[in-house]
Design a protein around this motif. Sequence first.
Motif, PDB file in Angstrom:
ATOM      1  N   SER A 156       0.826  -1.204   0.000  1.00 23.47           N
ATOM      2  CA  SER A 156       0.000   0.000   0.000  1.00 23.47           C
ATOM      3  C   SER A 156       0.860   1.254   0.000  1.00 23.47           C
ATOM      4  CB  SER A 156      -0.921  -0.008   1.223  1.00 23.47           C
ATOM      5  OG  SER A 156      -1.542   1.259   1.402  1.00 23.47           O
ATOM      6  N   MET A 157       1.859   1.302   0.887  1.00 27.37           N
ATOM      7  CA  MET A 157       2.691   2.495   0.982  1.00 27.37           C
ATOM      8  C   MET A 157       3.541   2.692  -0.266  1.00 27.37           C
ATOM      9  SD  MET A 157       1.649   4.069   3.481  1.00 27.37           S
ATOM     10  CE  MET A 157       2.701   5.395   2.893  1.00 27.37           C
ATOM     11  N   ARG A 158       3.959   1.618  -0.895  1.00 27.93           N
ATOM     12  CA  ARG A 158       4.685   1.756  -2.159  1.00 27.93           C
ATOM     13  C   ARG A 158       3.775   2.347  -3.236  1.00 27.93           C
ATOM     14  NH1 ARG A 158       9.677  -0.320  -2.308  1.00 27.93           N
ATOM     15  NH2 ARG A 158      10.298  -1.891  -0.771  1.00 27.93           N
ATOM     16  N   ALA A 159       2.531   1.887  -3.259  1.00 27.13           N
ATOM     17  CA  ALA A 159       1.577   2.410  -4.240  1.00 27.13           C
ATOM     18  C   ALA A 159       1.272   3.879  -3.977  1.00 27.13           C
ATOM     19  CB  ALA A 159       0.297   1.576  -4.209  1.00 27.13           C
ATOM     20  N   ILE A 160       1.062   4.235  -2.705  1.00 25.67           N
ATOM     21  CA  ILE A 160       0.783   5.623  -2.350  1.00 25.67           C
ATOM     22  C   ILE A 160       1.959   6.519  -2.723  1.00 25.67           C
ATOM     23  CG2 ILE A 160       0.463   7.192  -0.389  1.00 25.67           C
ATOM     24  CD1 ILE A 160      -1.169   4.927   0.947  1.00 25.67           C
ATOM     25  N   SER A 161       3.167   6.067  -2.408  1.00 26.73           N
ATOM     26  CA  SER A 161       4.363   6.847  -2.707  1.00 26.73           C
ATOM     27  C   SER A 161       4.509   7.071  -4.209  1.00 26.73           C
ATOM     28  CB  SER A 161       5.609   6.138  -2.162  1.00 26.73           C
ATOM     29  OG  SER A 161       5.531   5.958  -0.773  1.00 26.73           O
ATOM     30  N   THR A 162       4.311   6.006  -4.979  1.00 24.57           N
ATOM     31  CA  THR A 162       4.431   6.122  -6.434  1.00 24.57           C
ATOM     32  C   THR A 162       3.373   7.054  -6.999  1.00 24.57           C
ATOM     33  OG1 THR A 162       5.370   3.887  -6.605  1.00 24.57           O
ATOM     34  CG2 THR A 162       4.400   4.828  -8.598  1.00 24.57           C
ATOM     35  N   LEU A 163       2.140   6.890  -6.548  1.00 22.14           N
ATOM     36  CA  LEU A 163       1.042   7.714  -7.046  1.00 22.14           C
ATOM     37  C   LEU A 163       1.262   9.195  -6.772  1.00 22.14           C
ATOM     38  CD1 LEU A 163      -1.869   7.845  -8.243  1.00 22.14           C
ATOM     39  CD2 LEU A 163      -2.700   7.616  -5.888  1.00 22.14           C
ATOM     40  N   GLY A 214      10.548   4.966   2.298  1.00 21.91           N
ATOM     41  CA  GLY A 214      11.538   4.372   3.184  1.00 21.91           C
ATOM     42  C   GLY A 214      10.847   3.424   4.133  1.00 21.91           C
ATOM     43  N   GLU A 215      11.618   2.591   4.786  1.00 22.98           N
ATOM     44  CA  GLU A 215      11.033   1.604   5.695  1.00 22.98           C
ATOM     45  C   GLU A 215      11.887   1.451   6.945  1.00 22.98           C
ATOM     46  OE1 GLU A 215       9.701  -3.116   5.864  1.00 22.98           O
ATOM     47  OE2 GLU A 215       9.865  -2.070   3.939  1.00 22.98           O
ATOM     48  N   SER A 216      11.211   1.382   8.071  1.00 17.00           N
ATOM     49  CA  SER A 216      11.871   1.172   9.344  1.00 17.00           C
ATOM     50  C   SER A 216      11.984  -0.313   9.614  1.00 17.00           C
ATOM     51  CB  SER A 216      11.065   1.837  10.463  1.00 17.00           C
ATOM     52  OG  SER A 216      11.633   1.596  11.718  1.00 17.00           O
ATOM     53  N   PRO A 217      13.086  -0.765  10.211  1.00 10.83           N
ATOM     54  CA  PRO A 217      13.182  -2.176  10.575  1.00 10.83           C
ATOM     55  C   PRO A 217      12.190  -2.512  11.680  1.00 10.83           C
ATOM     56  CG  PRO A 217      15.004  -0.954  11.529  1.00 10.83           C
ATOM     57  CD  PRO A 217      14.289  -0.018  10.604  1.00 10.83           C
ATOM     58  N   VAL A 218      11.708  -3.724  11.674  1.00 10.86           N
ATOM     59  CA  VAL A 218      10.758  -4.158  12.698  1.00 10.86           C
ATOM     60  C   VAL A 218      11.403  -5.253  13.537  1.00 10.86           C
ATOM     61  CG1 VAL A 218       9.676  -5.896  11.213  1.00 10.86           C
ATOM     62  CG2 VAL A 218       8.406  -4.966  13.140  1.00 10.86           C
TER      63      VAL A 218
END
Length: 211
Positions: A55-62, A68-72
Amino acid sequence: MSQDGDVLIICDGGLSSLVACTQAAKKAETRSEPPTTIAWFVPTGDETDEARRNSMRAISTLLGLSFGESPVRAEAESPETPSQRETRLLLECAAQALAIGVQTVTWAIQPGGTEADEWPDLDDIAERMDRALFCARLALLDAGSDSASDIRILTPLIDFTDRQLAELAADLAVAVETCWWYSGAQHALASSKQRRWKPLLDGVGLTTVSA
């Protein structure tokens, strides 16, 4: 991830993340500048993470944002209360922002109430706002003299009711289909999110899938 950004938005792929990212993109548009915001995905550590990440990749691209991503950390390795986890994620995100020269972190959190028009718990809001303030100060202190001159952690959506957030989403004409739960009915939590948001979003003219 691009290291160019004026705001780092802490995101989980939900509606409040989408609204915060859309606001940032439209703000850049009004300045006739390309958006320099970083959509910073923080995994929850459960079975919904892949859907949230997509979802966040799609939102970012759009929206033309950096991603970026935080480690979990696995819960079994680091058992935490919800409050402890929030403190850790704020400190980690603030430290990351300082490391790349970003002075504003937006925590796209919106707990809401138990009903569409019910205000979130005021004590809970106050506690989270205090946590954001103190974590920003501590991150700056830990960064030392070579860091940026200041950092802020903002919570612009924290006191919105669900109906208010849905209305703001409509005003911004957000792409609601990019929310992680939009077509993720295979997850019980996704179905719960659809039941929470579908009537409100349909009511303001944003079409959603059936739960």
